[in-house]
Design a protein around this motif. Structure first.
Motif, PDB file in Angstrom:
ATOM      1  N   LEU A 119       0.837  -1.200   0.000  1.00 32.75           N
ATOM      2  CA  LEU A 119       0.000   0.000   0.000  1.00 32.75           C
ATOM      3  C   LEU A 119       0.871   1.249   0.000  1.00 32.75           C
ATOM      4  N   HIS A 120       0.482   2.236  -0.778  1.00 34.64           N
ATOM      5  CA  HIS A 120       1.211   3.500  -0.800  1.00 34.64           C
ATOM      6  C   HIS A 120       1.046   4.215   0.535  1.00 34.64           C
ATOM      7  N   PRO A 121       2.083   4.874   1.014  1.00 31.38           N
ATOM      8  CA  PRO A 121       1.950   5.616   2.274  1.00 31.38           C
ATOM      9  C   PRO A 121       0.976   6.781   2.108  1.00 31.38           C
ATOM     10  N   GLU A 122       0.083   6.953   3.086  1.00 32.61           N
ATOM     11  CA  GLU A 122      -0.919   8.019   3.005  1.00 32.61           C
ATOM     12  C   GLU A 122      -0.918   8.934   4.218  1.00 32.61           C
ATOM     13  N   GLU A 123      -0.480   8.422   5.362  1.00 34.06           N
ATOM     14  CA  GLU A 123      -0.517   9.243   6.565  1.00 34.06           C
ATOM     15  C   GLU A 123       0.554  10.338   6.500  1.00 34.06           C
ATOM     16  N   VAL A 124       0.305  11.419   7.204  1.00 36.62           N
ATOM     17  CA  VAL A 124       1.158  12.599   7.119  1.00 36.62           C
ATOM     18  C   VAL A 124       1.972  12.767   8.393  1.00 36.62           C
ATOM     19  N   GLY A 132       4.061  17.543   0.944  1.00 33.81           N
ATOM     20  CA  GLY A 132       3.347  18.805   1.076  1.00 33.81           C
ATOM     21  C   GLY A 132       4.168  19.977   0.559  1.00 33.81           C
ATOM     22  N   GLU A 133       5.471  19.977   0.843  1.00 32.62           N
ATOM     23  CA  GLU A 133       6.346  21.050   0.375  1.00 32.62           C
ATOM     24  C   GLU A 133       6.431  21.073  -1.146  1.00 32.62           C
ATOM     25  N   VAL A 134       6.595  19.888  -1.743  1.00 30.98           N
ATOM     26  CA  VAL A 134       6.725  19.789  -3.192  1.00 30.98           C
ATOM     27  C   VAL A 134       5.447  20.239  -3.886  1.00 30.98           C
ATOM     28  N   THR A 135       4.313  19.741  -3.396  1.00 29.77           N
ATOM     29  CA  THR A 135       3.056  20.032  -4.094  1.00 29.77           C
ATOM     30  C   THR A 135       2.549  21.445  -3.824  1.00 29.77           C
ATOM     31  N   GLU A 136       3.025  22.063  -2.763  1.00 31.99           N
ATOM     32  CA  GLU A 136       2.627  23.455  -2.521  1.00 31.99           C
ATOM     33  C   GLU A 136       3.045  24.328  -3.700  1.00 31.99           C
ATOM     34  N   ILE A 137       4.223  24.028  -4.250  1.00 30.14           N
ATOM     35  CA  ILE A 137       4.717  24.780  -5.411  1.00 30.14           C
ATOM     36  C   ILE A 137       4.114  24.237  -6.703  1.00 30.14           C
ATOM     37  N   SER A 155      -8.112  15.194   4.762  1.00 32.33           N
ATOM     38  CA  SER A 155      -8.486  16.015   5.918  1.00 32.33           C
ATOM     39  C   SER A 155      -7.347  16.932   6.336  1.00 32.33           C
ATOM     40  N   TYR A 156      -6.129  16.380   6.359  1.00 35.00           N
ATOM     41  CA  TYR A 156      -4.968  17.177   6.765  1.00 35.00           C
ATOM     42  C   TYR A 156      -4.776  18.375   5.837  1.00 35.00           C
ATOM     43  N   ASP A 157      -4.876  18.136   4.538  1.00 34.37           N
ATOM     44  CA  ASP A 157      -4.612  19.202   3.577  1.00 34.37           C
ATOM     45  C   ASP A 157      -5.752  20.208   3.490  1.00 34.37           C
ATOM     46  N   SER A 158      -6.941  19.843   3.989  1.00 39.41           N
ATOM     47  CA  SER A 158      -8.016  20.829   4.036  1.00 39.41           C
ATOM     48  C   SER A 158      -7.677  21.948   5.006  1.00 39.41           C
ATOM     49  N   VAL A 159      -6.800  21.636   5.964  1.00 36.46           N
ATOM     50  CA  VAL A 159      -6.347  22.637   6.938  1.00 36.46           C
ATOM     51  C   VAL A 159      -5.066  23.304   6.455  1.00 36.46           C
ATOM     52  N   ARG A 160      -4.101  22.501   5.989  1.00 36.70           N
ATOM     53  CA  ARG A 160      -2.827  23.074   5.555  1.00 36.70           C
ATOM     54  C   ARG A 160      -2.988  23.917   4.291  1.00 36.70           C
ATOM     55  N   PHE A 161      -3.847  23.441   3.363  1.00 40.09           N
ATOM     56  CA  PHE A 161      -4.066  24.173   2.111  1.00 40.09           C
ATOM     57  C   PHE A 161      -5.567  24.455   1.958  1.00 40.09           C
ATOM     58  N   PRO A 162      -6.094  25.393   2.731  1.00 41.66           N
ATOM     59  CA  PRO A 162      -7.562  25.590   2.768  1.00 41.66           C
ATOM     60  C   PRO A 162      -8.171  26.016   1.441  1.00 41.66           C
ATOM     61  N   ASN A 163      -7.385  26.550   0.536  1.00 42.16           N
ATOM     62  CA  ASN A 163      -7.913  26.992  -0.752  1.00 42.16           C
ATOM     63  C   ASN A 163      -7.690  25.962  -1.864  1.00 42.16           C
ATOM     64  N   ARG A 164      -7.160  24.808  -1.505  1.00 43.82           N
ATOM     65  CA  ARG A 164      -6.861  23.790  -2.506  1.00 43.82           C
ATOM     66  C   ARG A 164      -8.094  22.935  -2.790  1.00 43.82           C
ATOM     67  N   VAL A 184     -16.573  12.046   0.660  1.00 40.91           N
ATOM     68  CA  VAL A 184     -17.838  12.648   1.088  1.00 40.91           C
ATOM     69  C   VAL A 184     -17.629  13.563   2.289  1.00 40.91           C
ATOM     70  N   LYS A 185     -16.741  13.168   3.184  1.00 42.64           N
ATOM     71  CA  LYS A 185     -16.531  13.919   4.420  1.00 42.64           C
ATOM     72  C   LYS A 185     -15.871  15.267   4.182  1.00 42.64           C
ATOM     73  N   ASN A 186     -15.014  15.345   3.174  1.00 39.65           N
ATOM     74  CA  ASN A 186     -14.204  16.547   2.966  1.00 39.65           C
ATOM     75  C   ASN A 186     -14.736  17.368   1.795  1.00 39.65           C
ATOM     76  N   PRO A 187     -15.289  18.551   2.055  1.00 40.10           N
ATOM     77  CA  PRO A 187     -15.852  19.372   0.972  1.00 40.10           C
ATOM     78  C   PRO A 187     -14.797  19.903   0.009  1.00 40.10           C
ATOM     79  N   ASN A 188     -13.522  19.818   0.387  1.00 36.83           N
ATOM     80  CA  ASN A 188     -12.458  20.253  -0.520  1.00 36.83           C
ATOM     81  C   ASN A 188     -12.145  19.217  -1.589  1.00 36.83           C
ATOM     82  N   VAL A 189     -12.778  18.035  -1.515  1.00 35.30           N
ATOM     83  CA  VAL A 189     -12.538  16.953  -2.481  1.00 35.30           C
ATOM     84  C   VAL A 189     -13.756  16.827  -3.389  1.00 35.30           C
ATOM     85  N   ILE A 190     -13.533  16.916  -4.700  1.00 29.81           N
ATOM     86  CA  ILE A 190     -14.668  16.979  -5.629  1.00 29.81           C
ATOM     87  C   ILE A 190     -15.031  15.623  -6.227  1.00 29.81           C
ATOM     88  N   GLY A 191     -14.186  14.586  -6.061  1.00 32.78           N
ATOM     89  CA  GLY A 191     -14.542  13.297  -6.651  1.00 32.78           C
ATOM     90  C   GLY A 191     -13.451  12.272  -6.481  1.00 32.78           C
TER      91      GLY A 191
END
Length: 469
Positions: A119-124, A132-137, A155-164, A184-191
């Motif tokens: 499984l790919h690592p997912e936890e932060v 996070g640093e790489v994708t911020e740019i 969920s983590y990135d909804s806080v770190r990158f609220p406009n993403r 479904v839980k995270n409104p910052n995720v569209i699909g």
């Protein structure tokens, strides 16, 4: 309807294989973007452009490079800006996967007798969040951030990158419950896009299962593996059990769904990649296995389910969200009828049943259309199915079949969903797989009829006519 994200490139300046598009990228990228957008601009189903998928994966790209000609950050901005000069009406995305430093600590998941590996690592880790640093740019010039196998970051990135704005551009089939719950839980995720909808030739065996723990170290399967074996739909267009599970999680199927782990796999440790699925069958026909134990899987959005074998109840069990919409029963195989009833608030909301078949005796043909255009190259897809004396499909049939095409059409291909078959698709003869095959015929610019015949070893043949108008 269907919503489409159209992607221009799989590589930019760094190649994933020796002779891929990276050799031509520098010369043609701008022309290809312009021509693609002009060609498809007026398609109403097209909602987003993607400038690349996993452009760092296997391409030797250094994510720390921010100065050279090949740095991904400058190219991401350049490509995004180019797309918007041609089409300013649609958002632009690009899908980003794990970076190499993250892949050292891949994990496994045990689910009963199923072991999901690699499984790919997912936890932060907030103290060491290189991704996070790489994708911020990288995501800064994009309208939508494409996350490949990064559900744990939603969920983590909804806080770190609220406009993403995030789209799950690739997720694992086996972790569907988590994928959709987090979406479904995270409104910052569209699909959420699973890898993958329809099976394919290539990445052979990534969705396989095996009994040998050592074999799980290999990414793909050895010869004769041909298909990826990871699609919700097989290459012949048949929905597989995981597709029905997805329907239930999405809320688009009310009835429960039965799938069965064959008797020969009962009690064994089964290893799969997260692109795979539990090796269950939509079958209650296992000749020679009478009296052997089986595991019955019930997928259901219900409070409870009740399983019956030949009218005898095996009791009610909890189902629904708290069981991740999966309930299992240990049972003894006896031919006949297996049926499940689903309940909500004490009332029946749906049921599903499978009936055992007897031996195959004849062929049934099911064309997708009876009438096609006579203009050259219109296609007709014809299912070839082995049935018993009562017309029931026989899921274990592997009879060799032969097809003939005459009249106003031509034979194109004959295939099955067998991921290990070495038979050629262009041959007019092959073995059935799980009782089925699929033939394709085409029109040749003449009005009239296409005559299609299928015959099989030990089976009564069948014939149909397709009109070309």
């Amino acid at each position: 309807g269907m919503l489409v994200i159209e992607e221009f490139f799989d590589v930019w300046t760094g190649g994933k294989v020796s002779f891929d598009y990276h050799l031509f990228f520098d010369k043609y990228w701008e022309e290809d973007i312009e021509n693609t957008i002009k060609r498809d601009y007026n398609h109403p189903s097209l909602i987003m452009w993607s400038i690349g998928n996993e452009i760092t994966w296997g391409a030797g790209i250094d994510v720390n490079d921010r100065d050279s000609y090949s740095n991904i950050y400058s190219w991401c901005r350049c490509l995004s800006e180019k797309v918007k000069t041609v089409d300013s009406t649609r958002p632009v995305t690009s899908a980003f996967c794990a970076i190499p430093s993250e892949l050292i600590n891949r994990s496994s998941l045990e689910d009963g007798n199923i072991v999901v590996t690699m499984l790919h690592p997912e936890e932060v880790d907030p103290a060491n969040d290189k991704w996070g640093e790489v994708t911020e740019i990288f995501f800064e010039p994009l309208d939508v951030a494409g996350y490949n196998y990064k559900v744990g970051r939603y969920s983590y990135d909804s806080v770190r990158f609220p406009n993403r704005i995030i789209c799950g551009t690739e997720t694992h089939p086996y972790t569907l419950f988590k994928n959709w719950t987090e979406t479904v839980k995270n409104p910052n995720v569209i699909g959420d896009f699973v890898w993958t909808a329809i099976d394919y030739l290539g990445e052979a065996g990534i969705g396989r299962f095996w009994l040998d723990e050592n074999e799980m170290r290999m990414f793909g399967g050895e010869f004769p593996w041909l298909l990826a074996n990871c699609g919700d739909v097989d290459i012949c267009g048949e929905k597989r059990p995981q597709s029905y599970y997805r329907d239930i999680i999405w809320g688009s199927r009310r009835d429960p769904y039965i799938a069965i782990l064959p008797p020969n796999l009962y009690g064994k440790k089964l290893y799969i990649r997260a692109w795979g699925w539990e090796p269950v069958e939509r079958s209650y026909t296992f000749p020679g296995c009478e009296g052997m134990p089986v595991i019955v899987y019930v997928y259901a959005d219900a409070d409870e389910v009740e399983l019956f074998i030949n009218g005898r109840s095996l009791g009610r069990k909890t189902s629904g969200f708290n069981t991740q919409f999966k309930t299992t029963y240990d049972a003894t195989y006896e031919p006949g009828v297996i049926e499940v009833v689903a309940y909500k608030n004490g009332k029946e909301i749906g049921r599903d049943r499978i009936e055992s078949a007897s031996e195959p005796v004849s062929i049934k043909l099911l064309p997708d259309r009876d009438i096609i255009s006579s203009s050259y190259n219109d296609l007709c897809y014809i299912k070839i199915i082995a049935v018993d004396k009562n017309g029931k499909e026989v899921p274990y049939a592997d009879n060799r079949i032969t097809v003939e095409v005459d009249g106003a059409g031509e034979f194109v291909v004959l295939g099955t969903a067998d991921p290990l078959s070495t038979e050629l698709f262009v041959n007019r003869e092959r073995k059935l797989y799980k009782g089925k095959a699929l033939a394709i015929v085409k029109s040749i610019g003449e009005k009239g009829e296409i005559s299609f015949k299928a015959k099989g070893e030990g089976l009564e043949g069948a014939q149909i006519a397709i009109k070309c108008i």
